[in-house]
Design an enzyme around this catalytic site. Structure first.
Site, short mmCIF file in Angstrom:
data_model
loop_
_atom_site.label_atom_id
_atom_site.label_comp_id
_atom_site.label_asym_id
_atom_site.label_seq_id
_atom_site.Cartn_x
_atom_site.Cartn_y
_atom_site.Cartn_z
N CYS A 2 0.74 -1.61 -0.07
CA CYS A 2 -0.02 0.21 0.21
C CYS A 2 0.48 1.07 0.07
CB CYS A 2 -1.33 0.13 1.47
SG CYS A 2 -1.90 -1.80 1.24
N ARG A 27 5.39 0.06 -6.09
CA ARG A 27 5.55 -0.25 -4.90
C ARG A 27 4.33 -2.21 -5.15
NH1 ARG A 27 6.88 2.09 -0.13
NH2 ARG A 27 5.09 0.85 1.03
N TRP A 75 -3.01 -2.82 -1.50
CA TRP A 75 -2.61 -4.02 -1.90
C TRP A 75 -2.88 -4.89 -0.92
CZ3 TRP A 75 1.12 -7.85 0.39
CH2 TRP A 75 1.46 -8.80 -0.74
N ASN A 99 -1.09 2.40 5.82
CA ASN A 99 -1.16 1.02 5.98
C ASN A 99 -0.67 0.08 6.90
OD1 ASN A 99 -0.78 1.90 3.08
ND2 ASN A 99 1.37 2.92 3.12
N GLY A 100 -0.43 -0.78 6.71
CA GLY A 100 0.07 -1.82 7.86
C GLY A 100 -1.12 -2.31 8.11
N GLU A 479 18.92 -16.80 -6.79
CA GLU A 479 18.24 -15.20 -7.22
C GLU A 479 17.48 -15.86 -8.28
OE1 GLU A 479 17.63 -12.87 -6.06
OE2 GLU A 479 17.18 -11.49 -7.75
N LYS A 483 13.49 -14.50 -9.71
CA LYS A 483 13.92 -13.42 -10.68
C LYS A 483 13.00 -13.92 -12.24
CE LYS A 483 14.46 -11.02 -9.40
NZ LYS A 483 15.17 -10.30 -8.15
N GLU A 486 9.58 -14.92 -10.46
CA GLU A 486 8.29 -13.32 -10.06
C GLU A 486 8.15 -12.95 -11.05
OE1 GLU A 486 12.07 -11.19 -8.11
OE2 GLU A 486 10.07 -9.84 -7.23
N HIS A 502 20.46 -36.10 -4.62
CA HIS A 502 19.69 -36.30 -3.01
C HIS A 502 18.59 -35.97 -3.46
CE1 HIS A 502 24.02 -36.62 -1.22
NE2 HIS A 502 24.15 -35.51 -1.71
N LYS A 598 6.91 -4.03 -4.15
CA LYS A 598 7.84 -3.78 -4.05
C LYS A 598 8.48 -3.44 -2.40
CE LYS A 598 12.03 -2.28 -5.82
NZ LYS A 598 12.51 -3.34 -6.63
C1 F6R Z 1 12.72 -9.94 -5.12
C2 F6R Z 1 12.22 -8.69 -5.21
C3 F6R Z 1 12.24 -9.33 -3.68
C4 F6R Z 1 12.49 -8.90 -2.60
C5 F6R Z 1 12.01 -8.39 -0.47
C6 F6R Z 1 12.82 -7.79 0.90
O1 F6R Z 1 12.95 -9.72 -6.61
O2 F6R Z 1 12.51 -7.23 -4.51
O3 F6R Z 1 12.36 -10.37 -2.69
O4 F6R Z 1 14.57 -8.57 -1.67
O5 F6R Z 1 10.51 -7.91 -0.48
O6 F6R Z 1 12.55 -6.50 0.31
P1 F6R Z 1 13.85 -5.55 0.14
O7 F6R Z 1 15.48 -5.77 -0.08
O8 F6R Z 1 12.93 -3.69 0.89
O9 F6R Z 1 14.00 -5.59 2.14
#
Ligand code: F6R
Length: 603
Positions: A2, A27, A75, A99-100, A479, A483, A486, A502, A598
């Site tokens: 949010c 976000r 969100w 928010n929250g 990672e 990616k 996602e 394993h 985000k």
């Molecule tokens: C993946 C991604 C998320 C963030 C995670 C932590 O592409 O962006 O997995 O890495 O939500 O976010 P931060 O780094 O802002 O604490």
């Protein structure tokens, strides 16, 4: 996640609120709304989906002159993304955005229903506005009513409230979710991060947890959680949003991949000596008495932490453990004072990571944050901070933040190695010169991008992907898999190459795609054997290496390099671009993938 905006002033309030919300779009959100109070009349608009829908609804709304207003991108957490669940939430004469999460909303809701209040949404937020109006009826004073409301809320929140009985005032509170106030003469702005305010206000008050108050065009009333007056501390705001534009790229994610070479140069700037690393922001005493490093983070930041743990043990010869923040919070962890607690976060606002930092501080540990956002909650909370200097990252899938975190970690492992005398000056000087070359390893070459674009069409189906690697290439594999899932919504897993036999190798068949990270400077032969085992079981192999590998179905050649960390950074780019191109072919929203946010400011 949010986003909140608010405005008091004479300018075009509708545009300010909608443009502010657009700055928070990256976000992630699934509905949005605004409420404007002018001449004692409320105008309220809400829409599900993209902001464009809200813009269309407000086409005939043209408020002129002084007004106050609040806006929100939601969100969904409690209740589906519907118009009724979108903020601002209405009472009979007041509106709120939040928010929250209000953890005790069910109890509050039950007692408000008994009092006769009617709820129209499924959200936790709606209790705030009814609770406020219930208190207002009893106390007949909006300030007292707002405080009495806050006293009953449990959980994490940032709240803005407007009410007809005080038509020139915005009431605000911050408790666990970010919020700042932008000041520009008699114009006042609120936002949950600084991007909506940049260019509009020159300075801002970054609210601390527990702070609350109310303000109008001419005065600001700020209090701590005991409602004692607090002297406002203003900070200068950045003046340019230029870096947040797409600059001709199709997607923010693409632009952010391409600009890694520049932001890594920024990350290195002023920090590389002859045979040492300079972190001006660090007091060398931070590491006095430290015998262990504990790294804690979520998602992509967790992956960089995992890779860093190899570097700290290898170069700085210090014990290093890594924790997923959401797990660490509730495992009743043992924390020793000779441990340096390091959190890693692009945003500096991730609720789980922030909470672990607070836990570590309560336990008396020294703390450090590696973060991309100055003035963020974690930067303010930690004893020390190193900024990654990646610039605003708008693509939900993190790219350049990861790259700069890795550069900071490499530097930090050397900084410590020098302090602990675990590398010689000659070795340190060698690393420094390798670091200087990192920006050139992440340049995206046209031929490579074109090859990955063509290759991507062969990887749009199948029953899953394994990304495999050893050592730091294992977190890189994690990672790469993250990616891909996602933004393509394809199932992908990262594994240490040596673990395949394993269990996971049972899945191997032609419809299982293995993306194999095969650096020539680190455990090449070991990794090669693992990939051969998969190839022998007919898994479709896409190998990434500088050395030709004839058992692969597809081969992505990287440059011959003299150090595995250079191979790491080049492979990182390959994985990012490959995911991007697969997502484009599948027609997905690359920058705002479904279900993702985000900045994850709820646990
Ligand atoms: C993946 C991604 C998320 C963030 C995670 C932590 O592409 O962006 O997995 O890495 O939500 O976010 P931060 O780094 O802002 O604490």
């Amino acid at each position: 996640m949010c986003g909140i905006v608010g405005y008091i002033g004479k300018n075009k309030i509708k545009d300010i609120l909608l443009e502010g919300l657009a700055e928070l779009e990256y976000r992630g959100y699934d509905s949005a709304g605004i409420a404007v109070l002018q001449d004692e009349n409320f105008s309220i608009y809400k829409a599900v989906g993209k902001l464009e829908n809200l813009r269309n609804k407000t086409q005939d709304f043209h408020p002129e002159g002084f007004a106050i207003g609040i806006g929100h991108t939601r969100w969904a957490t409690h209740g589906k993304p519907t118009e009724l669940n979108a903020h601002p939430h209405i009472g009979s004469n007041s509106y709120v955005v939040h928010n929250g999460i209000i953890e005790n909303y069910q109890e509050l809701k039950a007692s408000l229903i008994k009092e006769g209040f009617n709820f129209v949404s499924q959200t936790d937020t709606e209790v705030i506005v009814h609770l406020f109006e219930s208190k207002l009826t009893k106390l007949n004073d909006p300030v007292k009513a707002f405080r009495a409301t806050l006293d009953e809320l449990q959980g994490a929140y940032a709240v803005l409230l407007i009410t007809a009985c005080s038509p020139e005032t915005i009431f605000f509170a911050k408790h666990g979710s970010p919020m700042l106030i932008g000041l520009n003469g008699d114009e006042k702005y609120f936002a949950s991060s600084d991007t909506p305010i940049i260019g509009l206000a020159k300075e801002a008050i970054y609210l601390e947890d527990g702070e609350n108050g109310y303000l109008d065009a001419t005065s600001t009333h700020l209090f701590n959680e005991k409602y004692e007056p607090v002297k406002e501390q203003t900070k200068a705001l950045a003046t340019s949003k230029l870096s947040a534009q797409k600059d001709g790229y199709r997607f923010f994610m693409e632009k952010e991949i391409y600009e890694q070479t520049h932001v890594i140069s920024d990350t290195l700037m002023g920090r590389l000596g002859e045979a040492e690393i300079n972190f001006e922001e660090l007091d060398p005493e931070l590491f006095l008495g430290i015998n262990e490093i504990k790294l804690c983070a979520c998602g992509t930041s967790y992956h960089s932490a995992l890779a860093a743990s190899y570097l700290f043990e290898r170069y700085s010869k210090i014990r290093c453990s890594v924790e997923i923040a959401s797990e660490f919070r509730y495992k009743e962890p043992l924390m020793c004072k000779d441990t340096l607690f390091v959190v890693i976060s692009q945003s500096g606002e991730t609720a789980d990571t922030l909470e672990t930092l607070k836990m570590a501080k309560r336990a008396g540990l020294k703390s450090l944050v590696i973060c991309n956002v100055d003035n963020s909650s974690m930067v303010r909370e930690a004893d020390a901070s190193i900024l990654t200097r990646a610039g605003i990252e708008k693509g939900v899938a993190s790219t350049k933040a990861f790259a700069t975190q890795m550069v900071v970690f490499w530097m930090l492992s050397l900084y410590l190695a020098k302090q602990r005398k675990t590398l010689t000056s000659i070795e340190l000087a060698k690393h420094v010169s390798l670091l200087r070359e990192v920006p050139s390893t992440v340049v995206v070459k046209d031929e490579l991008h074109e090859k990955l674009r063509r290759l991507s069409k062969r990887y749009l189906h199948g029953h899953g992907f394994f990304f495999i690697g050893r050592d730091v290439f294992f977190p890189l594999a994690l990672e790469g898999a993250l990616k891909l899932k996602e933004i393509s919504y394809l199932h992908a897993e990262g594994y240490p190459s040596g673990e395949m036999k394993h269990g996971p190798i049972a899945l191997a068949d032609p419809e299982l795609f293995t993306i194999a990270l095969m650096p020539t400077n680190l455990l090449y032969e070991k990794t090669k054997s693992n990939v051969e085992e998969l190839s022998a079981r007919d898994s479709t192999i896409c190998a990434i290496s500088a050395r030709e590998f004839d058992k692969a179905d597809d081969f992505i050649k990287i440059e011959e390099r003299s150090h595995y960390m250079h191979e790491f950074f080049e492979m990182m780019v390959v994985l990012q671009v490959l995911s991007l191109e697969i997502s484009v072919r599948l027609g997905n929203d690359v920058d705002m993938p479904r279900n993702l946010a985000k900045s994850v400011t709820v646990e």
